[in-house]
Enzyme design. Structure first.
Site, PDB file in Angstrom:
ATOM      1  N   HIS A  81      33.108  39.688  10.952  1.00 48.85           N
ATOM      2  CA  HIS A  81      33.095  39.355   9.531  1.00 48.85           C
ATOM      3  C   HIS A  81      34.122  40.225   8.800  1.00 48.85           C
ATOM      4  O   HIS A  81      34.349  41.377   9.147  1.00 48.85           O
ATOM      5  CB  HIS A  81      31.697  39.624   8.968  1.00 48.85           C
ATOM      6  CG  HIS A  81      31.427  39.056   7.620  1.00 48.85           C
ATOM      7  ND1 HIS A  81      31.936  39.617   6.468  1.00 48.85           N
ATOM      8  CD2 HIS A  81      30.702  37.987   7.222  1.00 48.85           C
ATOM      9  CE1 HIS A  81      31.521  38.919   5.421  1.00 48.85           C
ATOM     10  NE2 HIS A  81      30.776  37.920   5.850  1.00 48.85           N
ATOM     11  N   CYS A 109      25.707  32.969   6.504  1.00 52.24           N
ATOM     12  CA  CYS A 109      24.972  34.069   7.130  1.00 52.24           C
ATOM     13  C   CYS A 109      23.442  34.000   7.118  1.00 52.24           C
ATOM     14  O   CYS A 109      22.813  33.935   8.164  1.00 52.24           O
ATOM     15  CB  CYS A 109      25.413  35.381   6.487  1.00 52.24           C
ATOM     16  SG  CYS A 109      27.177  35.714   6.637  1.00 52.24           S
ATOM     17  N   ARG A 112      20.612  33.103  10.200  1.00 48.95           N
ATOM     18  CA  ARG A 112      19.716  34.114  10.772  1.00 48.95           C
ATOM     19  C   ARG A 112      18.252  33.713  10.619  1.00 48.95           C
ATOM     20  O   ARG A 112      17.415  33.995  11.492  1.00 48.95           O
ATOM     21  CB  ARG A 112      19.996  35.468  10.119  1.00 48.95           C
ATOM     22  CG  ARG A 112      21.324  36.031  10.555  1.00 48.95           C
ATOM     23  CD  ARG A 112      21.984  36.981   9.540  1.00 48.95           C
ATOM     24  NE  ARG A 112      23.415  36.888   9.710  1.00 48.95           N
ATOM     25  CZ  ARG A 112      24.092  37.516  10.673  1.00 48.95           C
ATOM     26  NH1 ARG A 112      23.466  38.340  11.487  1.00 48.95           N
ATOM     27  NH2 ARG A 112      25.391  37.330  10.795  1.00 48.95           N
ATOM     28  N   ASP A 165      26.831  33.232  14.473  1.00 47.70           N
ATOM     29  CA  ASP A 165      26.025  32.722  13.354  1.00 47.70           C
ATOM     30  C   ASP A 165      26.647  31.518  12.675  1.00 47.70           C
ATOM     31  O   ASP A 165      25.966  30.734  12.029  1.00 47.70           O
ATOM     32  CB  ASP A 165      25.741  33.829  12.335  1.00 47.70           C
ATOM     33  CG  ASP A 165      26.984  34.306  11.591  1.00 47.70           C
ATOM     34  OD1 ASP A 165      28.105  34.127  12.092  1.00 47.70           O
ATOM     35  OD2 ASP A 165      26.823  34.876  10.488  1.00 47.70           O
ATOM     36  N   ASN A 166      27.963  31.352  12.787  1.00 53.77           N
ATOM     37  CA  ASN A 166      28.658  30.203  12.198  1.00 53.77           C
ATOM     38  C   ASN A 166      30.080  30.200  12.733  1.00 53.77           C
ATOM     39  O   ASN A 166      30.462  31.052  13.535  1.00 53.77           O
ATOM     40  CB  ASN A 166      28.647  30.238  10.669  1.00 53.77           C
ATOM     41  CG  ASN A 166      28.991  31.570  10.053  1.00 53.77           C
ATOM     42  OD1 ASN A 166      28.161  32.227   9.439  1.00 53.77           O
ATOM     43  ND2 ASN A 166      30.240  31.995  10.221  1.00 53.77           N
ATOM     44  N   ASP A 186      29.010  37.723  14.270  1.00 49.36           N
ATOM     45  CA  ASP A 186      29.243  37.228  12.916  1.00 49.36           C
ATOM     46  C   ASP A 186      30.630  36.594  12.832  1.00 49.36           C
ATOM     47  O   ASP A 186      31.641  37.253  13.098  1.00 49.36           O
ATOM     48  CB  ASP A 186      29.141  38.384  11.914  1.00 49.36           C
ATOM     49  CG  ASP A 186      28.851  37.908  10.504  1.00 49.36           C
ATOM     50  OD1 ASP A 186      29.170  36.746  10.196  1.00 49.36           O
ATOM     51  OD2 ASP A 186      28.304  38.687   9.721  1.00 49.36           O
ATOM     52  N   ASP A 187      30.680  35.311  12.469  1.00 49.31           N
ATOM     53  CA  ASP A 187      31.942  34.601  12.203  1.00 49.31           C
ATOM     54  C   ASP A 187      32.831  34.425  13.429  1.00 49.31           C
ATOM     55  O   ASP A 187      34.052  34.304  13.297  1.00 49.31           O
ATOM     56  CB  ASP A 187      32.754  35.313  11.109  1.00 49.31           C
ATOM     57  CG  ASP A 187      32.122  35.212   9.733  1.00 49.31           C
ATOM     58  OD1 ASP A 187      31.030  34.623   9.617  1.00 49.31           O
ATOM     59  OD2 ASP A 187      32.720  35.723   8.771  1.00 49.31           O
ATOM     60  N   LYS A 197      23.417  43.808  11.856  1.00 49.67           N
ATOM     61  CA  LYS A 197      23.361  43.182  10.533  1.00 49.67           C
ATOM     62  C   LYS A 197      22.068  42.378  10.386  1.00 49.67           C
ATOM     63  O   LYS A 197      21.800  41.469  11.156  1.00 49.67           O
ATOM     64  CB  LYS A 197      24.577  42.271  10.360  1.00 49.67           C
ATOM     65  CG  LYS A 197      24.532  41.418   9.096  1.00 49.67           C
ATOM     66  CD  LYS A 197      25.737  40.514   9.011  1.00 49.67           C
ATOM     67  CE  LYS A 197      25.600  39.516   7.865  1.00 49.67           C
ATOM     68  NZ  LYS A 197      26.770  38.637   7.720  1.00 49.67           N
ATOM     69  N   SER A 206      26.005  41.669   4.734  1.00 46.82           N
ATOM     70  CA  SER A 206      27.411  41.555   5.134  1.00 46.82           C
ATOM     71  C   SER A 206      28.199  42.798   4.741  1.00 46.82           C
ATOM     72  O   SER A 206      27.916  43.442   3.722  1.00 46.82           O
ATOM     73  CB  SER A 206      28.053  40.318   4.504  1.00 46.82           C
ATOM     74  OG  SER A 206      27.489  39.138   5.037  1.00 46.82           O
ATOM     75  N   HIS A 222      20.389  40.947   6.957  1.00 49.47           N
ATOM     76  CA  HIS A 222      20.754  39.913   5.989  1.00 49.47           C
ATOM     77  C   HIS A 222      19.654  38.885   5.715  1.00 49.47           C
ATOM     78  O   HIS A 222      19.927  37.718   5.425  1.00 49.47           O
ATOM     79  CB  HIS A 222      22.042  39.208   6.402  1.00 49.47           C
ATOM     80  CG  HIS A 222      22.880  38.827   5.223  1.00 49.47           C
ATOM     81  ND1 HIS A 222      24.134  38.274   5.332  1.00 49.47           N
ATOM     82  CD2 HIS A 222      22.631  38.916   3.889  1.00 49.47           C
ATOM     83  CE1 HIS A 222      24.637  38.031   4.131  1.00 49.47           C
ATOM     84  NE2 HIS A 222      23.728  38.425   3.240  1.00 49.47           N
ATOM     85  N   LYS A 275      34.108  28.217   9.166  1.00 48.56           N
ATOM     86  CA  LYS A 275      32.917  28.718   8.489  1.00 48.56           C
ATOM     87  C   LYS A 275      32.709  28.027   7.148  1.00 48.56           C
ATOM     88  O   LYS A 275      33.660  27.788   6.404  1.00 48.56           O
ATOM     89  CB  LYS A 275      33.056  30.231   8.271  1.00 48.56           C
ATOM     90  CG  LYS A 275      31.931  30.869   7.474  1.00 48.56           C
ATOM     91  CD  LYS A 275      32.157  32.361   7.311  1.00 48.56           C
ATOM     92  CE  LYS A 275      31.022  32.994   6.507  1.00 48.56           C
ATOM     93  NZ  LYS A 275      31.181  34.461   6.391  1.00 48.56           N
TER      94      LYS A 275
END
Length: 500
Positions: free
Chosen positions: A241, A79, A83, A292-293, A39-40, A132, A157, A134, A307
């Site tokens: 994140h 997010c 996904r 994811d980003n 994540d991130d 995670k 998140s 989401h 992001k």
């Protein structure tokens, strides 16, 4: 088991498989699949992309033993949309998904959509999600509604809160002085989130300092449990994140917290690699690592922005593919590929069936396996997120005026002002600093048509999300009477590729 695999592979090499109109040498025996989704994490957060801080020795070793993708895109700069694209092979707008879901959202990924877990489970794989989620924190949108045999993790998140509509386990562990009465009454505090096992809250609040370590332990437990069966492990980490947190072992006061958090994620990857090697299944296991980003706190350099942006720093991710003996060690793929491509690629490799409904991904096994001259299957990779963008070969196109790049999360509200659109040569200008649209009107016209056609097709063929069951006494998805998707009964099978 390994000798059997080698025999199968030798026999398969004598045949020719045809997949989606592409004739190739027969595919190898179908692998276990592990997808590690950070994540991130930004493009510039890892050693294999040039970072010296933080240190990522396990990821760097994975790159040395596998393939690095330098132009790998996700389906959204935030997010939930990202996904959705990864797990379904569809752009999130096709499935009417929100770019970001919240604990008070009333929609989620429709259980009629086919996920990677659905596809693999139908062909005999054991499936688990650890981390995670989401994509909907209530029935009928939980991981166990979407093809996963089991789930353990934070359902959204880690900067969010708990929804009192979630079912509470009878033996729930409560921390930090929170009482059961407070939880049932709707306890709400930002950055205070639950841990679910399958469909029930088993811990609240989560101790986020332990979350990377505990995800890793749960993942390794599943690997060891299923080492003799084909399995799919989806490991979407909560870190890095915000709010950032690390275990005591990685709490180095001389480093920034983001550095410590990335280094703990790198440790986790190393533990997963050790687990498959210790289990004797390394040669039988495909591991995909990506984010994811773009970076929220860390670095997306040398790419532009972070992001939330559709400049490359928001959607072009650090990505590795690892499968000893099948993906060339120490190799680099500079062709355009994307997270939506995992669905058709894994369907091919694992002997599955593509969804009957339209998806957007393309088979990238020729890229992953290092076929000479293999090219990106995407003539134009189009994203509608925010104001929108198109990547085609070396070109990156933005159908909105230079200097007007405000990043909305709902492109339906984007109203571009008159002015020059943006076109960048990403080979000569990786940081997207020099707009060359005026010099290439033919490229601008071609990519504008690609964007317009994509938007029109998506809008004409959108499919619905699912409404969440929000009653606090909602039955478990595994109990009679609850809205639940129909799943194909799991069947055991050997690992050989059914197509050969």
């Amino acid at each position: 088991m390994n000798s059997t695999r080698h025999c199968i592979a030798a026999c398969a090499a004598m045949t020719v498989a045809v997949f989606g109109g592409l004739s190739t040498a027969a595919d190898p025996p179908r692998p276990n699949v592990i997808v590690i989704f950070i994540d991130d994490m930004g493009y510039g957060d890892v050693g294999f992309n040039g970072a010296t801080v933080p240190k990522t020795p396990n990821l760097d070793q994975m790159a040395a033993e596998g393939m690095k993708f330098t132009n790998f895109y996700v389906g959204c700069a935030v997010c939930s949309g990202s996904r959705t694209a990864l797990l379904t092979g569809c752009h999130y707008q096709r499935l009417s998904m929100n770019a970001v879901l919240f604990p008070n959202s009333d929609r989620g990924l429709h259980p009629d959509e086919v996920t990677l877990a659905d596809m693999l489970k139908a062909t005999g794989y054991d499936t688990a999600c650890v981390g995670k989620w989401h994509l909907g924190h209530l029935p009928p949108c939980l991981p166990t509604d979407q093809g996963f045999d089991s789930y353990w993790g934070i359902p959204y998140s880690n900067d969010m809160w708990i929804d009192p509509a979630n079912r509470l386990a009878e033996d729930i562990v409560l921390r930090d002085g929170v009482t059961l009465e407070q939880v049932k009454a709707g306890h709400k505090a930002k950055n205070v989130v639950p841990i679910l096992r399958d469909e029930e809250v088993v811990e609240y609040p989560a101790d986020q300092t332990t979350i990377t370590r505990r995800y890793t332990e749960e993942a390794i437990r599943f690997i060891n449990q299923d080492r003799d069966n084909p399995f799919f492990l989806y490991l979407p980490h909560t870190m890095v994140h915000l709010p950032l947190a690390v275990s005591e072992a990685f709490d180095d006061p001389d480093n920034e917290l983001i550095t410590n958090a990335i280094e703990e994620v790198d440790w986790s990857v190393g533990e997963i690699l050790k687990a498959v090697q210790a289990a004797g299944i390394a040669d039988d296991t495909l591991i995909v690592f990506t984010s994811d980003n773009g970076a929220a706190v860390g670095s997306s350099l040398p790419l532009r922005a972070k992001k939330g942006s559709v400049y490359d720093g928001g959607i072009r991710e650090p990505t590795l593919m690892w499968w000893p003996g099948n993906i060339p060690a120490g190799s680099v793929c500079s062709e355009v590929a994307a997270s939506i491509d995992l669905m058709p690629t894994l369907t091919r490799l694992c002997g599955g069936q593509l969804p009957q409904r339209k998806i957007d991904g393309k088979d990238i096994w020729p890229l992953m396996s290092g076929v000479d001259g293999a090219k990106s299957p995407h003539q134009a990779y189009v994203l509608m997120h925010g104001p929108g963008t198109v990547r085609s070969g070396k070109w990156k196109y933005y159908p909105w005026p230079e200097g007007k790049g405000r990043q909305n999360r709902d492109n339906a509200t984007w109203k571009p002002s008159p002015g020059p659109v943006q076109l960048y040569d990403t080979l000569a200008d990786i940081g997207e600093t020099t707009n060359v649209a005026a010099d290439h009107p033919d490229v601008v016209a071609r990519l504008q048509r690609a964007y317009d056609n994509h938007v029109a097709e998506i809008k004409a063929n959108q499919r619905p999300t699912a409404k969440l069951v929000r009653r606090s006494d909602a039955p478990s998805p595994q109990r009679p009477g609850d809205p639940k998707k129909k799943t194909v009964p799991k069947k055991k099978s050997n690992r050989s590729n059914p197509k050969t």
